[in-house]
Design an enzyme around this catalytic site. Structure first.
Site, PDB file in Angstrom:
ATOM      1  N   SER A  57      72.339  75.376  67.883  1.00 32.87           N
ATOM      2  CA  SER A  57      72.550  74.537  69.068  1.00 32.87           C
ATOM      3  C   SER A  57      73.661  75.077  69.972  1.00 32.87           C
ATOM      4  O   SER A  57      73.719  74.735  71.150  1.00 32.87           O
ATOM      5  CB  SER A  57      72.870  73.102  68.657  1.00 32.87           C
ATOM      6  OG  SER A  57      74.112  73.033  67.976  1.00 32.87           O
ATOM      7  N   LYS A  73      80.074  71.108  69.065  1.00 33.89           N
ATOM      8  CA  LYS A  73      79.491  71.022  70.411  1.00 33.89           C
ATOM      9  C   LYS A  73      80.592  71.301  71.430  1.00 33.89           C
ATOM     10  O   LYS A  73      81.774  71.378  71.104  1.00 33.89           O
ATOM     11  CB  LYS A  73      78.905  69.626  70.680  1.00 33.89           C
ATOM     12  CG  LYS A  73      77.892  69.127  69.666  1.00 33.89           C
ATOM     13  CD  LYS A  73      76.568  69.856  69.742  1.00 33.89           C
ATOM     14  CE  LYS A  73      75.578  69.288  68.721  1.00 33.89           C
ATOM     15  NZ  LYS A  73      74.344  70.093  68.656  1.00 33.89           N
TER      16      LYS A  73
END
Length: 251
Positions: A50, A91
Site C-alpha cells: 500500500s 500510511k
C-alpha cells in the site's frame, strides 16, 4: 644503539597509548550509537504494497518514536486504529485536524485547504488517476492518512462513511518512518509538496548522526586493535637488515 632503542621504545609507548585511546573512544561511539538508536528508533516490517513504491511489501523500516502532537503533513507514520483492525499500519499523513481535503483536481492532484499538493513519490498510475473522494474536513485532534499506492490502499479514503470521516486520532500514532533499513534504500524522499502549508514538514531525525557514530566507532576500534600486531610486524622487519650488517665481533 641504546639511544636508538630508547627512542624506539618511546615511540612504541606513545603508539600504544594512542591505540588504547582510539579503542576506548571507538567503544563509546559504537555502543553509544547503538543504545541511542535503540532508544529513539523502532524497526517494523511493512506487510503490504500500500506504500509502494516508497516502501514495498516485506521491507524493514526504521521509525522514530514520537508523540502524536509531533506529526506533520507528509509524514509516513506507524499507527494503530481499532476500526481498521487494531494492528500496526504504515500510511502517509496528508491532512491534520481542521484541514479540508479532497481529491482530485484537473491534474489528478490531491488538494489540502484548496491548495494542490505535488507528490512525486506516488506511482505514475496514482499521479495520473488519483483516488477520488469528496471534500472532507478532518476533525480536530485527528489525522487523515493515505497509502502511496492509492489504487490498492485501504486507508482514510476507504473509511469515509464512519462518524469521523475516516480519520485517526493522534494518540494512535506510535512512530514516524525515517528510512528503509532492508534492503538498504536509505532515507525516505522529502514530502516537499507539503512545505508551503502551515507548519511545514518534519525535520529529519538524528538517524544519520547515529549511523555516523556507529561507523566511526567501529573504525576506531578496529584501527586501534590492529596497531599492536602491525607495530610488531613492522618492528621485526626493521630489525632484520640491521642485525645482518653488524660485524661478528660485536656479537
Amino acid at each position: 644503539m641504546s639511544r636508538a632503542r630508547g627512542v624506539g621504545q618511546g615511540g612504541s609507548r606513545l603508539g600504544s597509548t594512542l591505540s588504547g585511546v582510539a579503542v576506548a573512544l571507538g567503544c563509546v561511539l559504537f555502543l553509544g550509537g547503538f543504545v541511542w538508536g535503540a532508544l529513539l528508533y523502532q524497526p517494523y516490517t511493512v506487510p503490504t504494497n500500500s506504500m509502494s513504491p516508497t516502501i514495498a511489501a516485506g521491507e524493514r523500516v526504521l521509525a522514530q518514536r514520537i508523540d502524536g502532537d509531533e506529526v506533520k503533513r507528509g509524514d509516513v507514520v506507524v499507527f494503530t486504529e481499532k476500526a481498521w483492525g487494531d494492528m500496526p499500519m504504515v500510511k502517509r499523513v496528508v491532512a491534520v485536524g481542521g484541514d479540508k481535503i479532497a481529491c482530485c483536481d484537473a491534474k489528478g492532484r490531491m488538494t489540502v485547504n484548496g491548495k494542490p499538493v505535488e507528490e512525486p513519490y506516488l506511482p505514475t498510475s496514482a499521479r495520473d488517476a488519483g483516488t477520488d473522494f469528496p471534500p472532507t474536513t478532518v476533525p480536530k485532534g485527528r489525522i487523515f492518512l493515505l497509502g502511496d499506492d492509492r489504487a490498492i490502499s485501504l486507508d482514510s479514503s476507504a473509511h469515509l462513511d464512519d462518524a469521523l470521516s475516516g480519520s485517526v486520532p493522534l494518540s494512535g500514532v506510535d512512530a514516524r518512518v525515517e528510512a528503509v533499513a532492508w534492503p538498504m534504500d536509505g532515507l525516505l524522499p522529502e514530502p516537499s509538496g507539503f512545505k508551503g502549508l502551515p507548519g511545514g514538514i518534519s525535520e529529519p531525525g538524528p538517524l544519520r548522526l547515529i549511523l555516523t557514530a556507529v561507523v566511526v566507532g567501529a573504525v576506531l576500534v578496529l584501527g586501534g586493535a590492529a596497531y599492536g600486531p602491525v607495530a610488531k610486524l613492522v618492528g621485526r622487519r626493521g630489525r632484520r637488515p640491521a642485525e645482518r650488517r653488524e660485524p661478528a665481533g660485536v656479537r
